[in-house]
Design an enzyme around this catalytic site. Structure first.
Site, PDB file in Angstrom:
ATOM      1  N   GLU A 217       0.830  -1.214   0.000  1.00 37.91           N
ATOM      2  CA  GLU A 217       0.000   0.000   0.000  1.00 37.91           C
ATOM      3  C   GLU A 217       0.858   1.255   0.000  1.00 37.91           C
ATOM      4  OE1 GLU A 217      -3.108  -0.006  -0.554  1.00 37.91           O
ATOM      5  OE2 GLU A 217      -3.852  -1.969   0.068  1.00 37.91           O
TER       6      GLU A 217
ATOM      7  N   ARG B  81       0.387   3.650  -3.263  1.00 39.55           N
ATOM      8  CA  ARG B  81      -0.283   4.949  -3.024  1.00 39.55           C
ATOM      9  C   ARG B  81       0.731   6.060  -2.845  1.00 39.55           C
ATOM     10  NH1 ARG B  81      -6.012   3.509  -0.085  1.00 39.55           N
ATOM     11  NH2 ARG B  81      -5.822   1.275  -0.285  1.00 39.55           N
TER      12      ARG B  81
ATOM     13  N   GLU C 268     -12.208  -0.443 -10.406  1.00 36.88           N
ATOM     14  CA  GLU C 268     -11.789  -1.385 -11.464  1.00 36.88           C
ATOM     15  C   GLU C 268     -12.715  -1.409 -12.680  1.00 36.88           C
ATOM     16  OE1 GLU C 268     -11.923  -2.176  -8.165  1.00 36.88           O
ATOM     17  OE2 GLU C 268      -9.757  -2.158  -7.795  1.00 36.88           O
TER      18      GLU C 268
HETATM   19  C1  DMJ Z   1      -6.476   0.093  -5.057  1.00 40.06           C
HETATM   20  O1  DMJ Z   1      -5.732   0.450  -3.943  1.00 40.06           O
HETATM   21  C2  DMJ Z   1      -5.622  -0.505  -6.147  1.00 40.06           C
HETATM   22  O2  DMJ Z   1      -6.308  -0.453  -7.356  1.00 40.06           O
HETATM   23  C3  DMJ Z   1      -5.237  -1.940  -5.851  1.00 40.06           C
HETATM   24  O3  DMJ Z   1      -4.538  -2.533  -6.927  1.00 40.06           O
HETATM   25  C4  DMJ Z   1      -6.475  -2.754  -5.563  1.00 40.06           C
HETATM   26  N1  DMJ Z   1      -7.355  -2.167  -4.591  1.00 40.06           N
HETATM   27  C5  DMJ Z   1      -7.633  -0.743  -4.610  1.00 40.06           C
HETATM   28  C6  DMJ Z   1      -8.893  -0.294  -5.292  1.00 40.06           C
HETATM   29  O4  DMJ Z   1      -9.945  -1.135  -5.312  1.00 40.06           O
END
Ligand code: DMJ
Length: 455
Positions: free
Chosen positions: A80, A84, A355
């Site tokens: 994460e 991010r 997504e």
């Molecule tokens: C995001 O933090 C990213 O897209 C990750 O790859 C999967 N989960 C979340 C969004 O759903």
């Protein structure tokens, strides 16, 4: 307007916390970022910038300059923090050229390296950013590392090496290093794959699979995404990544792609040879990924993959249209008479995930079929109707109920991804052109290395 509303409320009620709680009008810190703060600021920066929300971008930048503290202690998710924070900082640096974003990305990158101190160099999932101690998630089988976590570092780490001049992140052939994404690639390309598939759990001690669960959704998803995008980002020079992607997709097509009785194409999960006829919302990114990869195939293969991408995206759209809110559930199933609907109470929620609109954006850019913009607009309307509350946007607990039950959380990826992909769906194709940029898995754009032959 949606972005401005999401940002303004975060700024008013939660600036410096990780996420906004839009019902109670306060901030949420959570336990994924190891004491780091401002996840929404970092995730929002590049979106504010490309939307030309000048004033808001300056507010976010000022927070980074004055308040973003990297000297923290606490348990962070390596994955994460990478997707991010490092992704958001790198993308903003590349878009603006402002040094502050680069130096913070590099400093943070260094803090992640101790997670790679394992017998195989496969990093563990959790790291204390202060002490450098790392360990595996308590819920992961037998101390294993997760495919979608250690397989989703490559894009960012290559840029960290490029910008710092320090090969340790990427590793050059002449300087083999265990603490590098080059080493992760080596371990993965050598390990035996059951039926050509990649299970989700790998031991960082032995380098062997711990459990045979395969998924293109949660736990596996962005590993596949980073293979094809690594190849694209290297200006098509990283042929190993392309081969691994092609082989993985072939195995997925052979073993996991199915058609429901009602004619919907989906990608099932695999548990030691037994199929689970379920698709998570997370797996819906794969329509966009397969379409992107198909551009670089020829003949029958290209056509087959474009069809597959369109069919999966259409199935994910069905998961939205079959709900009362026109937003899709966390997971939907194709068994016991159900078709693209959630059958379990625990899978009916929608947490502002990107997504499905991500795939609409790719399919629009690659085909220009108007339906993708229509579908995206349906999502805009549904978000406005069911997720917008007085002080921001909130996830909902049940997509099949129009009586709102909000979860009181404005996820940072809503600003990084969902709103960015929706914006790009309605822009000209030259805004963050797919010829020049790849998006990391949090939708942070990283430049394609058009001239550099090192990658
Ligand atoms: C995001 O933090 C990213 O897209 C990750 O790859 C999967 N989960 C979340 C969004 O759903």
């Amino acid at each position: 307007q949606m972005m401005k509303f999401a940002w303004d409320n975060y700024k008013q009620y939660a600036l410096g916390k990780n996420e906004l709680r839009p019902l109670t009008k306060n901030g949420h810190i959570g336990n994924m970022f190891g004491g780091l703060r401002g996840a929404t600021v970092i995730d929002a920066l590049d979106t504010l910038y490309i939307m030309e929300l000048e004033e808001e971008f300056q507010e976010a930048k000022q927070w980074v300059e004055k308040s973003f503290d990297l000297n923290v202690n606490g348990e962070a998710s390596l994955f994460e923090v990478n997707i991010r924070y490092i992704g958001g900082l790198l993308a903003t640096y590349y878009l603006t050229g402002e040094e502050v974003f680069k130096s913070k990305a590099l400093e943070l990158g260094e803090k992640l390296l101790p997670a790679f101190n394992t017998p195989t160099g496969i990093p563990r999932g959790v790291i204390n950013l202060g002490s450098g101690m790392s360990w595996s998630w308590g819920w992961a089988s037998a101390g294993s590392s997760i495919l979608a976590e250690f397989g989703t570092l490559h894009l960012e780490f290559l840029h960290l090496s490029e910008l710092s001049g320090n090969p340790v992140f990427a590793e050059k052939a002449s300087e083999p290093s265990l603490a590098s994404v080059g080493n992760i690639r080596r371990v993965l390309s050598r390990v035996e794959k059951p039926q050509g598939l990649y299970p989700n759990f790998l031991s960082p001690v032995t380098g062997s699979w711990v459990q045979h669960h395969v998924s293109i959704g949660g736990l596996g998803d962005s590993f596949y995404e980073y293979l094809i995008k690594s190849w694209l980002m290297s200006d098509k020079k990283d042929s190993e990544a392309k081969k691994m992607y092609d082989d993985a997709l072939e195995a997925i097509e052979k073993h996991l792609v199915k058609k429901s009785a009602g004619g919907l194409t989906y990608i099932a999960e695999w548990r030691g040879g037994i199929l689970d006829h379920k698709m998570g919302h997370l797996a819906c990114f794969s329509g966009g990924m397969i379409a992107l990869g198909a551009q670089h195939s020829t003949g029958d293969r290209r056509q087959r993959h474009m069809e597959l991408a369109a069919e999966i995206t259409s199935t994910c759209h069905e998961s939205y249209t079959r709900s009362d809110t026109k937003l899709g559930p966390e997971a939907f199933r194709f068994d016991a008479g159900s078709e693209a609907t959630a059958t379990r109470l625990s899978e009916r929620y929608y947490i502002l995930r990107p997504e499905v609109v991500e795939s609409y954006m790719y399919l629009w850019r690659l085909t220009h079929q108007p339906k993708y913009r229509h579908w995206g607009w349906e999502v805009v309307q549904a978000l406005e109707k069911h997720c917008r509350v007085e002080a921001g946007f909130s996830g909902i607990r049940d997509v099949y109920s129009t009586t709102p039950s909000h979860d009181n959380m404005q996820q940072s990826f809503f600003l990084a991804e969902t709103l960015k992909y929706l914006y790009l769906l309605f822009c000209e194709d030259d805004v963050l052109s797919l010829e020049d940029w790849v998006f990391n898995t949090e939708a942070h754009p990283l430049p394609i290395n058009h001239t550099d032959s090192k990658a």
